[in-house]
Enzyme design. Structure first.
Site, PDB file in Angstrom:
ATOM      1  N   HIS A  16      -3.601 -23.252  46.093  1.00  0.00           N
ATOM      2  CA  HIS A  16      -2.390 -23.949  46.560  1.00  0.00           C
ATOM      3  C   HIS A  16      -2.405 -25.369  46.016  1.00  0.00           C
ATOM      4  O   HIS A  16      -3.453 -26.008  46.031  1.00  0.00           O
ATOM      5  CB  HIS A  16      -2.377 -23.994  48.094  1.00  0.00           C
ATOM      6  CG  HIS A  16      -1.252 -24.838  48.630  1.00  0.00           C
ATOM      7  ND1 HIS A  16       0.048 -24.376  48.686  1.00  0.00           N
ATOM      8  CD2 HIS A  16      -1.228 -26.122  49.096  1.00  0.00           C
ATOM      9  CE1 HIS A  16       0.820 -25.332  49.176  1.00  0.00           C
ATOM     10  NE2 HIS A  16       0.074 -26.397  49.428  1.00  0.00           N
TER      11      HIS A  16
ATOM     12  N   ALA B  67       3.584  -6.699  20.653  1.00  0.00           N
ATOM     13  CA  ALA B  67       2.364  -7.058  19.932  1.00  0.00           C
ATOM     14  C   ALA B  67       1.117  -6.630  20.699  1.00  0.00           C
ATOM     15  O   ALA B  67       0.152  -6.129  20.103  1.00  0.00           O
ATOM     16  CB  ALA B  67       2.349  -8.559  19.683  1.00  0.00           C
TER      17      ALA B  67
ATOM     18  N   ALA C  25      22.221  -7.597  24.171  1.00  0.00           N
ATOM     19  CA  ALA C  25      21.633  -8.405  25.264  1.00  0.00           C
ATOM     20  C   ALA C  25      20.228  -7.927  25.564  1.00  0.00           C
ATOM     21  O   ALA C  25      19.878  -7.600  26.699  1.00  0.00           O
ATOM     22  CB  ALA C  25      22.511  -8.314  26.514  1.00  0.00           C
TER      23      ALA C  25
ATOM     24  N   GLY D 156       0.819  -1.204   0.000  1.00  0.00           N
ATOM     25  CA  GLY D 156       0.000   0.000   0.000  1.00  0.00           C
ATOM     26  C   GLY D 156       0.855   1.257   0.000  1.00  0.00           C
ATOM     27  O   GLY D 156       1.930   1.283   0.603  1.00  0.00           O
TER      28      GLY D 156
HETATM   29  P1  FAD Z   1       4.171  -5.779  12.314  1.00  0.00           P
HETATM   30  O1  FAD Z   1       3.833  -7.009  13.041  1.00  0.00           O
HETATM   31  O2  FAD Z   1       5.596  -5.554  11.957  1.00  0.00           O
HETATM   32  O3  FAD Z   1       3.271  -5.797  11.013  1.00  0.00           O
HETATM   33  C1  FAD Z   1       3.389  -4.851  10.002  1.00  0.00           C
HETATM   34  C2  FAD Z   1       3.004  -5.489   8.696  1.00  0.00           C
HETATM   35  O4  FAD Z   1       2.860  -4.464   7.733  1.00  0.00           O
HETATM   36  C3  FAD Z   1       4.050  -6.449   8.122  1.00  0.00           C
HETATM   37  O5  FAD Z   1       3.473  -7.703   7.869  1.00  0.00           O
HETATM   38  C4  FAD Z   1       4.516  -5.797   6.825  1.00  0.00           C
HETATM   39  O6  FAD Z   1       4.762  -6.732   5.783  1.00  0.00           O
HETATM   40  C5  FAD Z   1       3.316  -4.924   6.481  1.00  0.00           C
HETATM   41  N1  FAD Z   1       3.626  -3.750   5.684  1.00  0.00           N
HETATM   42  C6  FAD Z   1       4.587  -2.828   5.897  1.00  0.00           C
HETATM   43  N2  FAD Z   1       4.526  -1.851   4.980  1.00  0.00           N
HETATM   44  C7  FAD Z   1       3.484  -2.168   4.165  1.00  0.00           C
HETATM   45  C8  FAD Z   1       2.907  -1.561   3.038  1.00  0.00           C
HETATM   46  N3  FAD Z   1       3.347  -0.385   2.551  1.00  0.00           N
HETATM   47  N4  FAD Z   1       1.857  -2.179   2.435  1.00  0.00           N
HETATM   48  C9  FAD Z   1       1.384  -3.360   2.900  1.00  0.00           C
HETATM   49  N5  FAD Z   1       1.892  -3.984   3.970  1.00  0.00           N
HETATM   50  C10 FAD Z   1       2.921  -3.388   4.604  1.00  0.00           C
HETATM   51  N6  FAD Z   1       6.215  -8.862  20.847  1.00  0.00           N
HETATM   52  C11 FAD Z   1       5.534  -9.350  21.899  1.00  0.00           C
HETATM   53  O7  FAD Z   1       4.646  -8.659  22.421  1.00  0.00           O
HETATM   54  N7  FAD Z   1       5.790 -10.599  22.411  1.00  0.00           N
HETATM   55  C12 FAD Z   1       6.756 -11.385  21.889  1.00  0.00           C
HETATM   56  O8  FAD Z   1       6.962 -12.493  22.374  1.00  0.00           O
HETATM   57  C13 FAD Z   1       7.505 -10.907  20.784  1.00  0.00           C
HETATM   58  N8  FAD Z   1       8.460 -11.667  20.225  1.00  0.00           N
HETATM   59  C14 FAD Z   1       9.147 -11.195  19.146  1.00  0.00           C
HETATM   60  C15 FAD Z   1      10.152 -11.978  18.602  1.00  0.00           C
HETATM   61  C16 FAD Z   1      10.872 -11.535  17.512  1.00  0.00           C
HETATM   62  C17 FAD Z   1      11.945 -12.400  16.935  1.00  0.00           C
HETATM   63  C18 FAD Z   1      10.568 -10.270  16.936  1.00  0.00           C
HETATM   64  C19 FAD Z   1      11.301  -9.775  15.731  1.00  0.00           C
HETATM   65  C20 FAD Z   1       9.577  -9.470  17.480  1.00  0.00           C
HETATM   66  C21 FAD Z   1       8.863  -9.924  18.589  1.00  0.00           C
HETATM   67  N9  FAD Z   1       7.870  -9.144  19.190  1.00  0.00           N
HETATM   68  C22 FAD Z   1       7.183  -9.619  20.283  1.00  0.00           C
HETATM   69  C23 FAD Z   1       7.512  -7.805  18.676  1.00  0.00           C
HETATM   70  C24 FAD Z   1       6.234  -7.889  17.815  1.00  0.00           C
HETATM   71  O9  FAD Z   1       6.445  -8.778  16.752  1.00  0.00           O
HETATM   72  C25 FAD Z   1       5.867  -6.510  17.298  1.00  0.00           C
HETATM   73  O10 FAD Z   1       5.792  -5.600  18.360  1.00  0.00           O
HETATM   74  C26 FAD Z   1       4.533  -6.548  16.581  1.00  0.00           C
HETATM   75  O11 FAD Z   1       4.554  -7.460  15.520  1.00  0.00           O
HETATM   76  C27 FAD Z   1       4.154  -5.162  16.075  1.00  0.00           C
HETATM   77  O12 FAD Z   1       2.950  -5.216  15.387  1.00  0.00           O
HETATM   78  P2  FAD Z   1       2.617  -4.192  14.201  1.00  0.00           P
HETATM   79  O13 FAD Z   1       1.279  -4.584  13.709  1.00  0.00           O
HETATM   80  O14 FAD Z   1       2.851  -2.817  14.662  1.00  0.00           O
HETATM   81  O15 FAD Z   1       3.721  -4.468  13.085  1.00  0.00           O
HETATM   82  P1  NAD Z   2      16.201  -4.537  22.440  1.00  0.00           P
HETATM   83  O1  NAD Z   2      16.005  -3.083  22.376  1.00  0.00           O
HETATM   84  O2  NAD Z   2      15.382  -5.351  23.364  1.00  0.00           O
HETATM   85  O3  NAD Z   2      17.722  -4.862  22.811  1.00  0.00           O
HETATM   86  C1  NAD Z   2      18.782  -4.386  22.051  1.00  0.00           C
HETATM   87  C2  NAD Z   2      20.058  -4.501  22.871  1.00  0.00           C
HETATM   88  O4  NAD Z   2      21.144  -4.240  22.023  1.00  0.00           O
HETATM   89  C3  NAD Z   2      20.110  -3.496  24.019  1.00  0.00           C
HETATM   90  O5  NAD Z   2      20.542  -4.154  25.180  1.00  0.00           O
HETATM   91  C4  NAD Z   2      21.107  -2.465  23.518  1.00  0.00           C
HETATM   92  O6  NAD Z   2      21.813  -1.827  24.567  1.00  0.00           O
HETATM   93  C5  NAD Z   2      22.028  -3.337  22.695  1.00  0.00           C
HETATM   94  N1  NAD Z   2      22.775  -2.636  21.661  1.00  0.00           N
HETATM   95  C6  NAD Z   2      22.406  -1.584  20.898  1.00  0.00           C
HETATM   96  N2  NAD Z   2      23.384  -1.244  20.028  1.00  0.00           N
HETATM   97  C7  NAD Z   2      24.399  -2.108  20.243  1.00  0.00           C
HETATM   98  C8  NAD Z   2      25.674  -2.293  19.643  1.00  0.00           C
HETATM   99  N3  NAD Z   2      26.081  -1.502  18.649  1.00  0.00           N
HETATM  100  N4  NAD Z   2      26.459  -3.295  20.112  1.00  0.00           N
HETATM  101  C9  NAD Z   2      26.044  -4.090  21.127  1.00  0.00           C
HETATM  102  N5  NAD Z   2      24.842  -3.966  21.714  1.00  0.00           N
HETATM  103  C10 NAD Z   2      24.022  -2.994  21.274  1.00  0.00           C
HETATM  104  O7  NAD Z   2      16.049  -5.026  20.927  1.00  0.00           O
HETATM  105  P2  NAD Z   2      15.868  -6.474  20.317  1.00  0.00           P
HETATM  106  O8  NAD Z   2      16.271  -7.524  21.268  1.00  0.00           O
HETATM  107  O9  NAD Z   2      16.502  -6.409  18.973  1.00  0.00           O
HETATM  108  O10 NAD Z   2      14.303  -6.541  20.141  1.00  0.00           O
HETATM  109  C11 NAD Z   2      13.629  -5.588  19.302  1.00  0.00           C
HETATM  110  C12 NAD Z   2      12.218  -5.363  19.741  1.00  0.00           C
HETATM  111  O11 NAD Z   2      11.441  -6.519  19.589  1.00  0.00           O
HETATM  112  C13 NAD Z   2      12.155  -4.941  21.183  1.00  0.00           C
HETATM  113  O12 NAD Z   2      11.544  -3.674  21.236  1.00  0.00           O
HETATM  114  C14 NAD Z   2      11.291  -5.926  21.856  1.00  0.00           C
HETATM  115  O13 NAD Z   2      10.309  -5.319  22.650  1.00  0.00           O
HETATM  116  C15 NAD Z   2      10.628  -6.707  20.728  1.00  0.00           C
HETATM  117  N6  NAD Z   2      10.626  -8.120  21.132  1.00  0.00           N
HETATM  118  C16 NAD Z   2       9.850  -8.493  22.184  1.00  0.00           C
HETATM  119  C17 NAD Z   2       9.884  -9.791  22.634  1.00  0.00           C
HETATM  120  C18 NAD Z   2       9.039 -10.178  23.808  1.00  0.00           C
HETATM  121  O14 NAD Z   2       8.173  -9.410  24.168  1.00  0.00           O
HETATM  122  N7  NAD Z   2       9.258 -11.333  24.406  1.00  0.00           N
HETATM  123  C19 NAD Z   2      10.713 -10.724  22.039  1.00  0.00           C
HETATM  124  C20 NAD Z   2      11.509 -10.308  20.999  1.00  0.00           C
HETATM  125  C21 NAD Z   2      11.448  -9.001  20.551  1.00  0.00           C
END
Ligand code: FAD
Ligand code: NAD
Length: 466
Positions: free
Chosen positions: A445, A321, A182, A115
């Site tokens: 419990h 999310a 980390a 989009g």
């Molecule tokens: P997104 O989920 O990124 O969705 C955006 C969508 O928009 C994508 O599918 C993309 O393809 C689409 N898009 C972008 N631009 C366009 C366009 N121009 N036209 C059409 N489509 C488009 N969060 C948690 O709360 N719990 C977790 O356990 C957790 N684990 C994670 C693990 C990993 C490895 C990663 C990377 C993230 C994790 N997160 C977790 C973070 C979570 O995935 C995001 O916060 C969440 O998906 C954000 O939702 P969103 O809808 O804003 O964006």
């Molecule tokens: P993060 O922000 O959680 O952690 C990034 C880490 O990298 C920080 O500790 C930061 O100090 C460090 N860092 C930054 N620059 C660096 C450098 N140049 N060298 C070494 N360390 C550096 O980011 P993430 O782990 O990539 O996750 C991204 C996002 O995805 C987060 O906002 C997180 O909320 C979301 N996420 C959430 C979950 C969950 O809710 N369980 C799981 C995965 C991801």
């Protein structure tokens, strides 16, 4: 030309929950997604596949010289990584299909393609075959999410140097894995590969893990991870990476200055954060200018452009999310003329490692910085009977309450199942609850939830089981 009340760009937790709520409220709605599947980062390459691997690897480790032996279950497991990945893909596929079903159920039109905003009230969708369709709409909701932040000097080739998406699909268990960052991703995916047999070294720029998390919890968690075999190089920066067919050589330097060293690893995971994704979105056509980090600002989900709204990772706030989901509901309710609201003081955060880390509300550091007088109640899982029976005694629960009113200001925990249990504090806090409210609530419990109650009792000094 098709006319809509709401067109949502992006099919992640922000977008698909916005679409569902809009459908429920009777708005004519379309959702546009470019990746070919609904569910966004979360379902396709984030929350869900990572949890699939965390669960599977936890089972494997338990069987492979872990808890099973202690419980008197003797087995010799054999890792079938192909099957582990296949069951992950199968679950993800079922979840994304489930979202498609919810769209149909709520009469939301799902349009495949990328989009682009094309001036006020207009969105152009480019399909895979290159054809373009223009939609006219009263409201546009931007929910385009985020992408991994790149690290200069360390080029992601998704072969030897991977981002989170690559680390969810490695073709083999690395002998050695270096994780840069980390944070949540580094520690969750680092845990997956460590349990499957990799030696994991985490290189972190700061002198602590998990910045922003309550320091006492983060420090305790780091010790637990170190006991599990994680190696940490804190206060260190990666200045370069050289990838070959066999592995990666990383140049690492202390941030404070000092001699550089070379670390060799089979694979490197770059997990230093995520940044908003707005590529090709046509923001300029409605005069929206993201800040220098790429964030689109919002005022109650309104952007600076009339009729254009924004939610989820692409706007300010934690990239989670459930935060995207709550903003989706509030944004659509505001569009529908209702009173949408998100309480940003009560957005929990969970790290799905073993043990889990769970937090909600203010940390001790936040309260000190704000000059708020508070009381602390704490309870160790070592003294929780269920945790003891299950041999899961690492960790503790900490409750922070206002010193004058006893209102709960924050709850932080590291321990078994705390990710599920933190919701108890979220509910208590939404109701403006006090530590005494939780302390005087009957808990079943023997459950690990009793540790939460005992910690709440601790605020007024009457913890009974330790
Ligand atoms: P997104 O989920 O990124 O969705 C955006 C969508 O928009 C994508 O599918 C993309 O393809 C689409 N898009 C972008 N631009 C366009 C366009 N121009 N036209 C059409 N489509 C488009 N969060 C948690 O709360 N719990 C977790 O356990 C957790 N684990 C994670 C693990 C990993 C490895 C990663 C990377 C993230 C994790 N997160 C977790 C973070 C979570 O995935 C995001 O916060 C969440 O998906 C954000 O939702 P969103 O809808 O804003 O964006
Ligand atoms: P993060 O922000 O959680 O952690 C990034 C880490 O990298 C920080 O500790 C930061 O100090 C460090 N860092 C930054 N620059 C660096 C450098 N140049 N060298 C070494 N360390 C550096 O980011 P993430 O782990 O990539 O996750 C991204 C996002 O995805 C987060 O906002 C997180 O909320 C979301 N996420 C959430 C979950 C969950 O809710 N369980 C799981 C995965 C991801």
């Amino acid at each position: 030309m098709a006319q809509y009340d709401v067109v949502i760009i992006g099919g992640g937790p922000g977008g698909y929950n916005a679409a569902t709520r809009a459908g429920q409220l009777g708005l004519k709605t379309a959702i546009i997604e470019g990746r070919g599947k609904l569910g966004g980062t979360c379902l396709n390459v984030g929350c869900m596949p990572s949890k699939a691997l965390l669960h599977a690897s936890e089972m494997y480790e338990a069987a492979n010289g872990g808890e099973f032996a202690k419980l008197g279950i003797e087995v010799k497991p054999k890792l079938n990584l192909v099957q582990m990945m296949a069951q992950k893909a199968e679950s993800v596929e079922a979840l994304t299909k489930g979202v498609e079903f919810i769209m149909k159920k709520n009469k939301v039109e799902y349009i495949r393609g990328w989009g682009r905003i094309d001036g006020p009230g207009k969105v152009v969708v480019k399909a895979e075959d290159g054809s373009e369709t223009t939609l006219e709409t009263k409201n546009i909701v931007i929910a385009t999410g985020s992408e991994p932040t790149p690290l200069p000097g360390v080029t992601i080739d998704n072969n030897r140097i991977v981002d989170s998406t690559g680390a969810l699909s490695l073709p083999e268990v690395p002998k050695s894995l270096v994780v840069i960052g980390a944070g949540v991703i580094g520690l969750e995916l680092g845990s997956v590969w460590k349990r499957l047999g990799a030696e994991v070294t985490v290189v972190e720029f700061l002198d602590r893990i998990l910045p922003g998390t309550d320091t006492e919890v983060a420090t305790a968690f780091q010790k637990i991870l170190a006991k599990q075999g994680f190696k940490f190089k804190l206060g260190s920066k990666v200045t370069g990476a050289e990838a070959s067919a066999k592995g990666v050589k990383l140049s690492v330097e202390p941030v404070a200055g000092g001699a550089a060293e070379t670390i060799e690893a089979d694979y490197v995971l770059v997990a230093i954060g995520r940044r908003p994704y707005t590529q090709g979105l046509g923001l300029e056509s409605v005069g929206i200018v993201p800040d220098k980090r790429g964030v689109i600002a919002n005022d109650h989900y309104k952007t600076t452009a009339p009729g254009v709204w924004v939610i989820g990772d692409v706007t300010s706030g934690p990239m989670l999310a459930h935060k995207a989901e709550d903003e989706a509901v509030a944004c659509i309710e505001l569009i529908a003329g209702k009173a949408g609201h998100v309480n940003y003081d009560i957005i929990p955060g969970v790290i799905y490692t073993k043990p889990e880390v769970a937090t909600v509300g203010k940390t001790e550091e936040d309260l000190k910085a704000a000059g708020v007088a508070y009381k602390v109640g704490k309870f160790p899982f070592l003294a929780n009977s269920r945790a003891k029976i299950n041999h899961e005694t690492d960790g503790f629960v900490k409750v922070l309450a206002d010193a004058k009113t006893d209102r709960i200001l924050g709850a932080h925990a590291v321990g078994p199942n705390v990710g599920d249990m933190i919701a108890e504090f979220c509910v208590a806090m939404e109701f403006g609850g006090s530590s005494e409210d939780v302390a005087r609530t009957c808990h079943p419990h023997p459950t690990r939830s009793e540790a939460l109650r005992q910690a709440a009792m601790g605020v007024e000094g009457w913890t009974m089981q330790a």
